[in-house]
Design an enzyme around this catalytic site. Structure first.
Site, PDB file in Angstrom:
ATOM      1  N   ASP A   1       0.853  -1.196   0.000  1.00  0.00           N
ATOM      2  CA  ASP A   1       0.000   0.000   0.000  1.00  0.00           C
ATOM      3  C   ASP A   1       0.885   1.241   0.000  1.00  0.00           C
ATOM      4  O   ASP A   1       2.057   1.189   0.379  1.00  0.00           O
ATOM      5  CB  ASP A   1      -0.958   0.027   1.204  1.00  0.00           C
ATOM      6  CG  ASP A   1      -0.239   0.125   2.547  1.00  0.00           C
ATOM      7  OD1 ASP A   1       0.818  -0.528   2.725  1.00  0.00           O
ATOM      8  OD2 ASP A   1      -0.725   0.871   3.419  1.00  0.00           O
TER       9      ASP A   1
ATOM     10  N   GLU B   1       0.145  -0.887   5.866  1.00  0.00           N
ATOM     11  CA  GLU B   1       1.210  -0.282   6.672  1.00  0.00           C
ATOM     12  C   GLU B   1       0.988   1.213   6.836  1.00  0.00           C
ATOM     13  O   GLU B   1       1.166   1.766   7.922  1.00  0.00           O
ATOM     14  CB  GLU B   1       2.584  -0.543   6.031  1.00  0.00           C
ATOM     15  CG  GLU B   1       3.758  -0.315   6.987  1.00  0.00           C
ATOM     16  CD  GLU B   1       4.227   1.133   7.085  1.00  0.00           C
ATOM     17  OE1 GLU B   1       4.957   1.449   8.031  1.00  0.00           O
ATOM     18  OE2 GLU B   1       3.889   1.961   6.228  1.00  0.00           O
TER      19      GLU B   1
HETATM   20  N1  BES Z   1       8.804   3.254   5.323  1.00  0.00           N
HETATM   21  C1  BES Z   1       8.206   4.195   6.190  1.00  0.00           C
HETATM   22  C2  BES Z   1       8.990   4.437   7.456  1.00  0.00           C
HETATM   23  C3  BES Z   1      10.433   4.877   7.286  1.00  0.00           C
HETATM   24  C4  BES Z   1      10.856   5.569   6.172  1.00  0.00           C
HETATM   25  C5  BES Z   1      11.324   4.569   8.273  1.00  0.00           C
HETATM   26  C6  BES Z   1      12.182   5.941   6.047  1.00  0.00           C
HETATM   27  C7  BES Z   1      12.633   4.961   8.163  1.00  0.00           C
HETATM   28  C8  BES Z   1      13.071   5.637   7.041  1.00  0.00           C
HETATM   29  C9  BES Z   1       6.796   3.724   6.537  1.00  0.00           C
HETATM   30  O1  BES Z   1       6.076   3.343   5.407  1.00  0.00           O
HETATM   31  C10 BES Z   1       6.048   4.865   7.147  1.00  0.00           C
HETATM   32  O2  BES Z   1       5.755   5.800   6.448  1.00  0.00           O
HETATM   33  N2  BES Z   1       5.723   4.771   8.434  1.00  0.00           N
HETATM   34  C11 BES Z   1       4.880   5.744   9.056  1.00  0.00           C
HETATM   35  C12 BES Z   1       4.167   5.163  10.222  1.00  0.00           C
HETATM   36  C13 BES Z   1       2.906   4.441   9.868  1.00  0.00           C
HETATM   37  C14 BES Z   1       2.250   3.928  11.121  1.00  0.00           C
HETATM   38  C15 BES Z   1       1.958   5.293   9.082  1.00  0.00           C
HETATM   39  C16 BES Z   1       5.703   6.903   9.534  1.00  0.00           C
HETATM   40  O3  BES Z   1       6.883   6.754   9.880  1.00  0.00           O
HETATM   41  O4  BES Z   1       5.134   7.986   9.578  1.00  0.00           O
HETATM   42 MN    MN Z   2       7.177   2.131   4.188  1.00  0.00          MN
HETATM   43 MN    MN Z   3       5.342   5.219   4.405  1.00  0.00          MN
END
Ligand code: BES
Ligand code: MN
Ligand code: MN
Length: 457
Positions: free
Chosen positions: A88, A152
Protein backbone atom coordinates in the site's frame (compact mmCIF):
# COMPACT_ATOMS: atom_id res chain seq x y z
CA UNK A 1 31.26 -9.74 -13.36
CA UNK A 2 29.80 -12.43 -11.12
CA UNK A 3 26.63 -14.32 -12.00
CA UNK A 4 24.25 -12.14 -9.94
CA UNK A 5 25.56 -8.94 -11.47
CA UNK A 6 25.39 -10.52 -14.93
CA UNK A 7 21.79 -11.61 -14.40
CA UNK A 8 20.86 -8.10 -13.27
CA UNK A 9 22.59 -6.53 -16.25
CA UNK A 10 20.76 -8.86 -18.62
CA UNK A 11 17.35 -8.40 -16.99
CA UNK A 12 17.35 -4.90 -15.56
CA UNK A 13 15.01 -3.45 -18.17
CA UNK A 14 12.42 -6.10 -17.40
CA UNK A 15 12.89 -5.59 -13.63
CA UNK A 16 12.25 -1.88 -14.06
CA UNK A 17 9.26 -2.37 -16.32
CA UNK A 18 7.69 -4.82 -13.87
CA UNK A 19 8.16 -2.32 -11.08
CA UNK A 20 6.56 0.32 -13.25
CA UNK A 21 3.55 -1.96 -13.76
CA UNK A 22 3.23 -2.27 -9.98
CA UNK A 23 3.60 1.49 -9.53
CA UNK A 24 0.75 2.10 -11.99
CA UNK A 25 -1.66 0.55 -9.51
CA UNK A 26 -2.86 3.32 -7.16
CA UNK A 27 -2.97 1.18 -4.01
CA UNK A 28 -3.80 3.95 -1.55
CA UNK A 29 -4.90 2.20 1.63
CA UNK A 30 -6.20 5.34 3.35
CA UNK A 31 -8.90 6.09 0.79
CA UNK A 32 -11.75 3.59 0.23
CA UNK A 33 -12.12 4.92 -3.32
CA UNK A 34 -8.97 2.91 -4.21
CA UNK A 35 -10.15 -0.36 -2.70
CA UNK A 36 -10.16 -2.26 -5.99
CA UNK A 37 -6.67 -1.01 -6.80
CA UNK A 38 -5.26 -2.04 -3.45
CA UNK A 39 -6.61 -5.55 -4.06
CA UNK A 40 -5.17 -5.49 -7.58
CA UNK A 41 -1.71 -4.75 -6.17
CA UNK A 42 -2.02 -7.82 -3.92
CA UNK A 43 -2.98 -9.93 -6.97
CA UNK A 44 -0.09 -8.58 -8.98
CA UNK A 45 2.42 -9.45 -6.28
CA UNK A 46 1.06 -12.94 -5.67
CA UNK A 47 1.43 -13.64 -9.37
CA UNK A 48 4.99 -12.30 -9.47
CA UNK A 49 5.92 -14.27 -6.37
CA UNK A 50 4.62 -17.44 -8.00
CA UNK A 51 6.46 -16.68 -11.25
CA UNK A 52 9.67 -16.13 -9.31
CA UNK A 53 9.36 -19.62 -7.85
CA UNK A 54 7.62 -19.25 -4.49
CA UNK A 55 5.41 -22.05 -3.17
CA UNK A 56 2.15 -21.85 -1.20
CA UNK A 57 1.48 -18.39 -2.53
CA UNK A 58 -1.73 -17.11 -1.03
CA UNK A 59 -3.64 -13.88 -0.72
CA UNK A 60 -4.60 -14.13 2.91
CA UNK A 61 -7.74 -12.20 3.79
CA UNK A 62 -7.84 -10.06 6.93
CA UNK A 63 -10.50 -7.75 8.34
CA UNK A 64 -8.85 -5.10 6.15
CA UNK A 65 -6.61 -5.51 3.12
CA UNK A 66 -5.06 -8.94 2.50
CA UNK A 67 -1.57 -10.13 3.22
CA UNK A 68 0.34 -11.69 0.36
CA UNK A 69 2.21 -14.77 1.52
CA UNK A 70 4.62 -17.09 -0.23
CA UNK A 71 7.57 -19.27 0.74
CA UNK A 72 10.40 -21.44 -0.47
CA UNK A 73 11.49 -24.06 1.97
CA UNK A 74 14.55 -25.81 0.62
CA UNK A 75 15.41 -27.64 3.83
CA UNK A 76 13.57 -27.35 7.15
CA UNK A 77 16.86 -27.66 8.99
CA UNK A 78 18.27 -24.53 7.40
CA UNK A 79 17.57 -21.05 8.76
CA UNK A 80 14.54 -19.16 7.51
CA UNK A 81 14.38 -15.50 6.56
CA UNK A 82 10.98 -13.82 6.83
CA UNK A 83 10.78 -10.91 4.43
CA UNK A 84 8.25 -8.18 5.19
CA UNK A 85 7.12 -5.32 2.97
CA UNK A 86 4.01 -3.28 2.19
CA UNK A 87 2.24 -2.84 -1.13
CA UNK A 88 0.00 0.00 0.00
CA UNK A 89 1.06 3.60 -0.54
CA UNK A 90 0.34 7.00 0.93
CA UNK A 91 -2.28 9.20 -0.75
CA UNK A 92 -0.73 11.17 -3.61
CA UNK A 93 -2.27 14.55 -2.86
CA UNK A 94 -1.68 17.33 -3.52
CA UNK A 95 -1.68 16.17 -7.18
CA UNK A 96 -0.91 19.62 -8.55
CA UNK A 97 2.55 19.57 -6.96
CA UNK A 98 3.62 16.52 -8.97
CA UNK A 99 5.67 17.17 -12.11
CA UNK A 100 4.14 14.04 -13.63
CA UNK A 101 1.05 12.11 -12.50
CA UNK A 102 1.81 9.98 -9.40
CA UNK A 103 0.49 6.77 -10.90
CA UNK A 104 1.97 7.20 -14.35
CA UNK A 105 5.59 6.39 -13.55
CA UNK A 106 8.30 8.18 -15.52
CA UNK A 107 12.06 7.78 -15.52
CA UNK A 108 13.97 11.03 -15.33
CA UNK A 109 17.66 11.48 -14.44
CA UNK A 110 17.93 7.76 -13.65
CA UNK A 111 15.15 7.92 -11.09
CA UNK A 112 11.67 6.41 -11.23
CA UNK A 113 9.04 8.97 -10.24
CA UNK A 114 5.78 7.62 -8.81
CA UNK A 115 3.93 7.31 -5.53
CA UNK A 116 5.35 4.25 -3.81
CA UNK A 117 8.51 4.20 -5.96
CA UNK A 118 10.64 4.02 -2.81
CA UNK A 119 8.04 3.49 -0.06
CA UNK A 120 7.66 0.59 -0.36
CA UNK A 121 6.93 -0.90 -3.77
CA UNK A 122 10.38 -0.28 -5.23
CA UNK A 123 12.02 -1.67 -2.14
CA UNK A 124 9.81 -4.71 -1.70
CA UNK A 125 10.14 -5.52 -5.39
CA UNK A 126 13.92 -5.75 -5.00
CA UNK A 127 13.27 -8.80 -2.82
CA UNK A 128 11.12 -10.51 -5.43
CA UNK A 129 13.79 -10.00 -8.06
CA UNK A 130 16.63 -11.04 -5.74
CA UNK A 131 14.60 -14.17 -5.03
CA UNK A 132 14.10 -14.75 -8.76
CA UNK A 133 17.86 -14.55 -9.27
CA UNK A 134 18.64 -16.95 -6.43
CA UNK A 135 16.04 -19.39 -7.76
CA UNK A 136 17.18 -19.14 -11.37
CA UNK A 137 20.78 -19.66 -10.41
CA UNK A 138 20.11 -22.38 -7.89
CA UNK A 139 21.67 -20.23 -5.24
CA UNK A 140 19.04 -19.88 -2.55
CA UNK A 141 21.10 -20.91 0.50
CA UNK A 142 18.31 -21.03 3.10
CA UNK A 143 14.55 -20.87 3.45
CA UNK A 144 12.57 -17.74 2.75
CA UNK A 145 9.05 -16.60 3.56
CA UNK A 146 7.37 -13.49 2.19
CA UNK A 147 4.73 -11.52 4.05
CA UNK A 148 3.62 -8.41 2.20
CA UNK A 149 0.83 -6.36 3.72
CA UNK A 150 -1.49 -3.67 2.42
CA UNK A 151 -2.16 -1.55 5.49
CA UNK A 152 1.21 -0.28 6.67
CA UNK A 153 0.46 3.32 5.81
CA UNK A 154 -2.71 3.23 7.88
CA UNK A 155 -1.28 1.58 10.97
CA UNK A 156 -1.09 -2.16 10.15
CA UNK A 157 -4.29 -2.71 12.11
CA UNK A 158 -4.85 -6.30 11.08
CA UNK A 159 -1.31 -7.60 10.91
CA UNK A 160 -1.15 -8.34 14.61
CA UNK A 161 -4.09 -10.74 14.39
CA UNK A 162 -2.66 -12.36 11.27
CA UNK A 163 0.68 -12.90 12.99
CA UNK A 164 -0.95 -14.31 16.11
CA UNK A 165 -3.04 -16.71 14.05
CA UNK A 166 -0.15 -17.81 11.84
CA UNK A 167 2.74 -18.26 14.23
CA UNK A 168 3.63 -21.70 12.89
CA UNK A 169 3.46 -20.65 9.25
CA UNK A 170 5.59 -17.58 10.00
CA UNK A 171 8.21 -19.46 12.00
CA UNK A 172 11.57 -18.01 11.03
CA UNK A 173 14.95 -16.98 12.37
CA UNK A 174 15.07 -13.36 11.37
CA UNK A 175 12.92 -10.68 9.75
CA UNK A 176 14.29 -8.83 6.75
CA UNK A 177 12.80 -5.50 5.72
CA UNK A 178 13.73 -2.96 3.06
CA UNK A 179 11.59 0.04 3.96
CA UNK A 180 14.23 2.46 5.24
CA UNK A 181 17.22 4.18 3.71
CA UNK A 182 20.95 4.67 3.49
CA UNK A 183 22.84 7.89 4.24
CA UNK A 184 23.98 8.38 0.65
CA UNK A 185 24.80 6.24 -2.36
CA UNK A 186 28.47 6.39 -1.42
CA UNK A 187 27.81 6.09 2.33
CA UNK A 188 25.93 2.84 2.97
CA UNK A 189 24.22 2.43 6.32
CA UNK A 190 21.97 -0.02 8.10
CA UNK A 191 19.09 1.26 10.18
CA UNK A 192 19.57 0.18 13.78
CA UNK A 193 16.45 1.64 15.31
CA UNK A 194 13.08 3.22 14.58
CA UNK A 195 10.95 5.60 16.55
CA UNK A 196 7.56 4.64 17.88
CA UNK A 197 4.45 6.71 17.55
CA UNK A 198 1.40 8.04 19.30
CA UNK A 199 -1.06 9.68 16.94
CA UNK A 200 -4.03 11.64 18.21
CA UNK A 201 -6.73 13.87 16.81
CA UNK A 202 -8.03 16.71 18.95
CA UNK A 203 -11.17 18.76 18.67
CA UNK A 204 -11.96 21.99 20.48
CA UNK A 205 -15.61 23.00 20.52
CA UNK A 206 -16.78 26.44 21.60
CA UNK A 207 -20.16 27.99 20.79
CA UNK A 208 -22.91 25.74 19.46
CA UNK A 209 -22.83 27.41 16.01
CA UNK A 210 -20.56 29.59 13.89
CA UNK A 211 -20.86 33.20 15.00
CA UNK A 212 -20.53 36.67 13.44
CA UNK A 213 -17.04 37.74 14.54
CA UNK A 214 -18.18 41.34 15.04
CA UNK A 215 -21.25 40.62 17.11
CA UNK A 216 -19.58 37.98 19.27
CA UNK A 217 -15.83 38.50 18.77
CA UNK A 218 -14.02 39.16 22.05
CA UNK A 219 -16.90 37.93 24.17
CA UNK A 220 -16.68 34.18 23.53
CA UNK A 221 -13.81 31.74 23.35
CA UNK A 222 -12.74 31.29 19.73
CA UNK A 223 -11.96 27.55 19.34
CA UNK A 224 -9.26 28.22 16.74
CA UNK A 225 -7.51 30.78 18.95
CA UNK A 226 -7.77 28.44 21.92
CA UNK A 227 -6.52 25.44 19.96
CA UNK A 228 -3.50 27.42 18.74
CA UNK A 229 -2.73 28.56 22.29
CA UNK A 230 -3.03 25.03 23.62
CA UNK A 231 -0.82 23.62 20.87
CA UNK A 232 1.76 26.37 21.35
CA UNK A 233 1.97 25.53 25.04
CA UNK A 234 2.98 21.93 24.26
CA UNK A 235 6.60 23.05 23.74
CA UNK A 236 8.68 25.21 26.08
CA UNK A 237 11.32 27.78 25.16
CA UNK A 238 13.90 25.01 24.71
CA UNK A 239 11.58 23.18 22.34
CA UNK A 240 11.00 20.46 24.86
CA UNK A 241 7.57 18.85 25.12
CA UNK A 242 5.72 20.09 28.20
CA UNK A 243 3.38 17.15 28.75
CA UNK A 244 4.05 16.01 32.35
CA UNK A 245 5.98 12.74 32.35
CA UNK A 246 6.65 12.83 28.59
CA UNK A 247 10.38 12.22 29.07
CA UNK A 248 10.03 9.89 32.08
CA UNK A 249 11.15 6.68 30.41
CA UNK A 250 13.32 8.15 27.67
CA UNK A 251 16.55 6.28 27.43
CA UNK A 252 19.39 8.79 27.38
CA UNK A 253 22.40 7.79 25.32
CA UNK A 254 25.81 7.64 26.97
CA UNK A 255 28.45 10.16 25.97
CA UNK A 256 30.28 7.41 24.08
CA UNK A 257 27.15 6.46 22.18
CA UNK A 258 26.56 10.09 21.24
CA UNK A 259 30.16 10.51 20.16
CA UNK A 260 29.87 7.37 18.06
CA UNK A 261 26.65 8.68 16.50
CA UNK A 262 28.22 12.02 15.69
CA UNK A 263 30.75 10.22 13.48
CA UNK A 264 28.11 9.47 10.86
CA UNK A 265 28.65 11.99 8.09
CA UNK A 266 26.28 14.94 8.26
CA UNK A 267 26.64 18.45 6.90
CA UNK A 268 24.34 21.06 8.46
CA UNK A 269 24.87 23.53 5.63
CA UNK A 270 23.93 20.92 3.03
CA UNK A 271 20.91 19.98 5.09
CA UNK A 272 19.76 23.60 5.26
CA UNK A 273 20.36 24.11 1.57
CA UNK A 274 18.52 20.92 0.56
CA UNK A 275 15.36 22.05 2.40
CA UNK A 276 15.80 25.79 1.87
CA UNK A 277 15.88 26.37 5.63
CA UNK A 278 16.85 29.71 7.14
CA UNK A 279 18.19 27.84 10.13
CA UNK A 280 17.95 24.52 11.88
CA UNK A 281 15.50 24.18 14.75
CA UNK A 282 14.75 21.80 17.58
CA UNK A 283 15.31 20.67 21.13
CA UNK A 284 18.13 22.59 22.80
CA UNK A 285 21.15 20.47 23.68
CA UNK A 286 20.88 18.00 20.81
CA UNK A 287 22.27 17.86 17.29
CA UNK A 288 20.05 17.67 14.22
CA UNK A 289 20.80 13.98 13.82
CA UNK A 290 19.93 13.34 17.45
CA UNK A 291 16.76 15.40 17.21
CA UNK A 292 15.44 13.25 14.39
CA UNK A 293 16.38 9.87 15.75
CA UNK A 294 17.06 9.41 19.47
CA UNK A 295 14.79 12.18 20.79
CA UNK A 296 11.01 12.06 21.10
CA UNK A 297 8.98 14.77 19.39
CA UNK A 298 5.51 16.23 19.07
CA UNK A 299 4.33 17.64 15.75
CA UNK A 300 1.05 18.96 14.45
CA UNK A 301 0.39 17.17 11.16
CA UNK A 302 -2.76 19.03 10.21
CA UNK A 303 -4.97 21.76 11.59
CA UNK A 304 -8.32 23.01 10.42
CA UNK A 305 -11.40 25.00 11.30
CA UNK A 306 -13.25 28.09 10.22
CA UNK A 307 -13.25 29.65 6.81
CA UNK A 308 -10.46 28.77 4.38
CA UNK A 309 -12.15 29.57 1.08
CA UNK A 310 -11.61 32.52 -1.27
CA UNK A 311 -11.74 36.04 0.16
CA UNK A 312 -12.67 36.95 3.71
CA UNK A 313 -15.53 35.67 5.81
CA UNK A 314 -15.89 37.17 9.27
CA UNK A 315 -16.75 34.22 11.41
CA UNK A 316 -15.91 32.58 14.69
CA UNK A 317 -16.05 28.88 13.98
CA UNK A 318 -17.77 26.64 16.42
CA UNK A 319 -14.99 24.03 16.22
CA UNK A 320 -11.31 23.59 15.49
CA UNK A 321 -9.30 20.41 15.11
CA UNK A 322 -5.78 19.15 14.72
CA UNK A 323 -3.94 15.92 14.07
CA UNK A 324 -0.87 15.49 16.22
CA UNK A 325 1.84 12.85 16.08
CA UNK A 326 4.40 12.11 18.72
CA UNK A 327 7.49 10.14 17.74
CA UNK A 328 8.70 7.97 20.57
CA UNK A 329 12.04 6.50 21.55
CA UNK A 330 13.00 3.61 23.83
CA UNK A 331 11.57 3.08 26.48
CA UNK A 332 8.50 5.24 25.99
CA UNK A 333 5.24 3.37 25.57
CA UNK A 334 2.77 4.60 23.00
CA UNK A 335 -0.21 3.74 25.19
CA UNK A 336 1.25 5.63 28.15
CA UNK A 337 2.19 8.66 26.07
CA UNK A 338 -1.25 8.79 24.46
CA UNK A 339 -2.79 8.68 27.92
CA UNK A 340 -0.49 11.41 29.22
CA UNK A 341 -1.28 13.55 26.22
CA UNK A 342 -5.00 13.05 26.66
CA UNK A 343 -4.90 13.95 30.34
CA UNK A 344 -2.68 16.99 29.84
CA UNK A 345 -4.42 18.36 26.78
CA UNK A 346 -7.83 18.12 28.43
CA UNK A 347 -6.49 19.75 31.61
CA UNK A 348 -5.11 22.85 29.87
CA UNK A 349 -8.38 23.72 28.14
CA UNK A 350 -10.27 26.72 29.54
CA UNK A 351 -13.80 26.05 30.81
CA UNK A 352 -15.21 28.01 27.88
CA UNK A 353 -14.50 25.15 25.44
CA UNK A 354 -14.93 21.40 25.32
CA UNK A 355 -12.02 19.27 24.23
CA UNK A 356 -12.05 15.77 22.79
CA UNK A 357 -8.94 13.70 22.16
CA UNK A 358 -9.27 10.72 19.86
CA UNK A 359 -6.34 8.30 19.73
CA UNK A 360 -5.40 6.93 16.30
CA UNK A 361 -2.78 4.24 15.70
CA UNK A 362 0.33 3.86 17.75
CA UNK A 363 3.47 1.81 17.68
CA UNK A 364 6.45 1.07 19.86
CA UNK A 365 10.02 2.22 19.24
CA UNK A 366 12.74 -0.34 18.56
CA UNK A 367 16.48 -0.64 18.58
CA UNK A 368 17.75 -3.59 16.55
CA UNK A 369 20.87 -5.49 17.59
CA UNK A 370 24.06 -4.75 15.67
CA UNK A 371 25.95 -7.74 17.04
CA UNK A 372 23.65 -10.42 15.66
CA UNK A 373 24.61 -12.84 12.90
CA UNK A 374 21.92 -11.30 10.71
CA UNK A 375 23.22 -7.76 11.17
CA UNK A 376 26.76 -8.91 10.47
CA UNK A 377 25.56 -10.68 7.33
CA UNK A 378 23.79 -7.54 6.16
CA UNK A 379 26.90 -5.52 6.91
CA UNK A 380 29.06 -7.86 4.84
CA UNK A 381 26.53 -7.80 2.01
CA UNK A 382 26.64 -3.99 1.85
CA UNK A 383 30.41 -4.04 2.05
CA UNK A 384 30.48 -6.44 -0.87
CA UNK A 385 28.31 -4.35 -3.19
CA UNK A 386 29.08 -0.81 -2.05
CA UNK A 387 32.76 -1.40 -1.34
CA UNK A 388 32.37 0.19 2.09
CA UNK A 389 31.36 -1.04 5.50
CA UNK A 390 27.91 0.36 6.34
CA UNK A 391 27.43 2.44 9.48
CA UNK A 392 24.56 1.72 11.85
CA UNK A 393 22.12 4.66 12.00
CA UNK A 394 19.03 5.10 14.11
CA UNK A 395 16.20 6.39 11.98
CA UNK A 396 13.48 8.81 12.94
CA UNK A 397 10.74 7.04 11.00
CA UNK A 398 8.43 4.37 12.31
CA UNK A 399 7.58 0.86 11.24
CA UNK A 400 5.42 -0.17 14.17
CA UNK A 401 5.28 -3.84 13.23
CA UNK A 402 9.00 -4.28 13.94
CA UNK A 403 8.38 -4.11 17.70
CA UNK A 404 5.31 -6.33 17.24
CA UNK A 405 7.38 -9.01 15.45
CA UNK A 406 9.73 -9.06 18.41
CA UNK A 407 6.91 -9.43 20.93
CA UNK A 408 4.78 -11.88 18.97
CA UNK A 409 7.37 -13.94 17.11
CA UNK A 410 10.43 -13.30 19.27
CA UNK A 411 12.31 -12.22 16.15
CA UNK A 412 14.78 -9.43 15.55
CA UNK A 413 14.66 -7.47 12.34
CA UNK A 414 17.37 -6.39 9.95
CA UNK A 415 16.43 -3.07 8.37
CA UNK A 416 18.20 -3.25 5.07
CA UNK A 417 16.79 -0.26 3.24
CA UNK A 418 18.14 1.39 0.09
CA UNK A 419 16.19 4.65 -0.09
CA UNK A 420 17.52 8.16 0.35
CA UNK A 421 16.04 10.93 2.52
CA UNK A 422 15.81 12.96 -0.68
CA UNK A 423 13.49 10.38 -2.31
CA UNK A 424 10.52 12.46 -1.12
CA UNK A 425 8.52 9.58 0.33
CA UNK A 426 5.00 10.65 1.37
CA UNK A 427 5.59 13.84 -0.68
CA UNK A 428 4.86 14.94 -4.22
CA UNK A 429 7.44 13.66 -6.74
CA UNK A 430 8.43 10.61 -4.73
CA UNK A 431 11.14 8.75 -6.58
CA UNK A 432 13.60 5.88 -6.30
CA UNK A 433 17.00 5.82 -7.92
CA UNK A 434 17.54 3.07 -10.47
CA UNK A 435 20.99 2.71 -8.94
CA UNK A 436 19.34 2.04 -5.56
CA UNK A 437 16.79 -0.39 -6.98
CA UNK A 438 19.44 -2.44 -8.79
CA UNK A 439 21.93 -2.19 -5.91
CA UNK A 440 19.27 -3.55 -3.59
CA UNK A 441 18.63 -6.48 -5.92
CA UNK A 442 22.35 -7.16 -6.00
CA UNK A 443 22.91 -6.82 -2.25
CA UNK A 444 20.02 -8.98 -1.00
CA UNK A 445 21.38 -12.32 -2.35
CA UNK A 446 24.65 -11.60 -0.55
CA UNK A 447 22.70 -11.16 2.65
CA UNK A 448 21.21 -14.63 2.18
CA UNK A 449 24.59 -16.08 1.31
CA UNK A 450 26.38 -14.67 4.36
CA UNK A 451 23.47 -15.23 6.68
CA UNK A 452 23.22 -18.91 5.74
CA UNK A 453 26.97 -19.37 5.95
CA UNK A 454 27.42 -17.53 9.24
CA UNK A 455 24.41 -19.24 10.86
CA UNK A 456 26.16 -22.60 10.47
CA UNK A 457 29.22 -21.79 12.48
N1 BES B 1 8.80 3.25 5.32
C1 BES B 1 8.21 4.19 6.19
C2 BES B 1 8.99 4.44 7.46
C3 BES B 1 10.43 4.88 7.29
C4 BES B 1 10.86 5.57 6.17
C5 BES B 1 11.32 4.57 8.27
C6 BES B 1 12.18 5.94 6.05
C7 BES B 1 12.63 4.96 8.16
C8 BES B 1 13.07 5.64 7.04
C9 BES B 1 6.80 3.72 6.54
O1 BES B 1 6.08 3.34 5.41
C10 BES B 1 6.05 4.87 7.15
O2 BES B 1 5.75 5.80 6.45
N2 BES B 1 5.72 4.77 8.43
C11 BES B 1 4.88 5.74 9.06
C12 BES B 1 4.17 5.16 10.22
C13 BES B 1 2.91 4.44 9.87
C14 BES B 1 2.25 3.93 11.12
C15 BES B 1 1.96 5.29 9.08
C16 BES B 1 5.70 6.90 9.53
O3 BES B 1 6.88 6.75 9.88
O4 BES B 1 5.13 7.99 9.58
MN1 MN C 1 7.18 2.13 4.19
MN1 MN D 1 5.34 5.22 4.40
Amino acid sequence: MNSTAAYIEANKNRFISELIDLLRIPSVSADPAFRGDVLRAADFLSQKLREAGADKVEICPTAGYPIVYGEKIIDPDLPTVLMYGHYDVQPADPYELWNSPPFEPVIKDDKIYARGACDDKGQLYMHLKAFEIMMQQNQLPCNVKFMIEGEEEVGSNNLNTFVQQNKERLRADVILISDTGIIANDIPSITSGLRGMSYVEVEVVGPSRDLHSGLYGGAVANPINILCKMIASLHDENNRVTIPGFYDNVQELTTEERTEMAKAPFDVEEYKAALNLGDIYGEVGYSTMERNSIRPTLDVNGIWGGYTGEGAKTVIASKASAKISMRLVPNQSSEEITEKFQKHFTSIAPKSVKVAVKPHHGGEPVVTPTNSVAYQAASKAFEQTFGKKPVPVRSGGSIPIVAMFKTELGLDTVLMGFGLDSDAIHSPNEHFGIFNFLKGIETIPYFYKYYAAMSKG
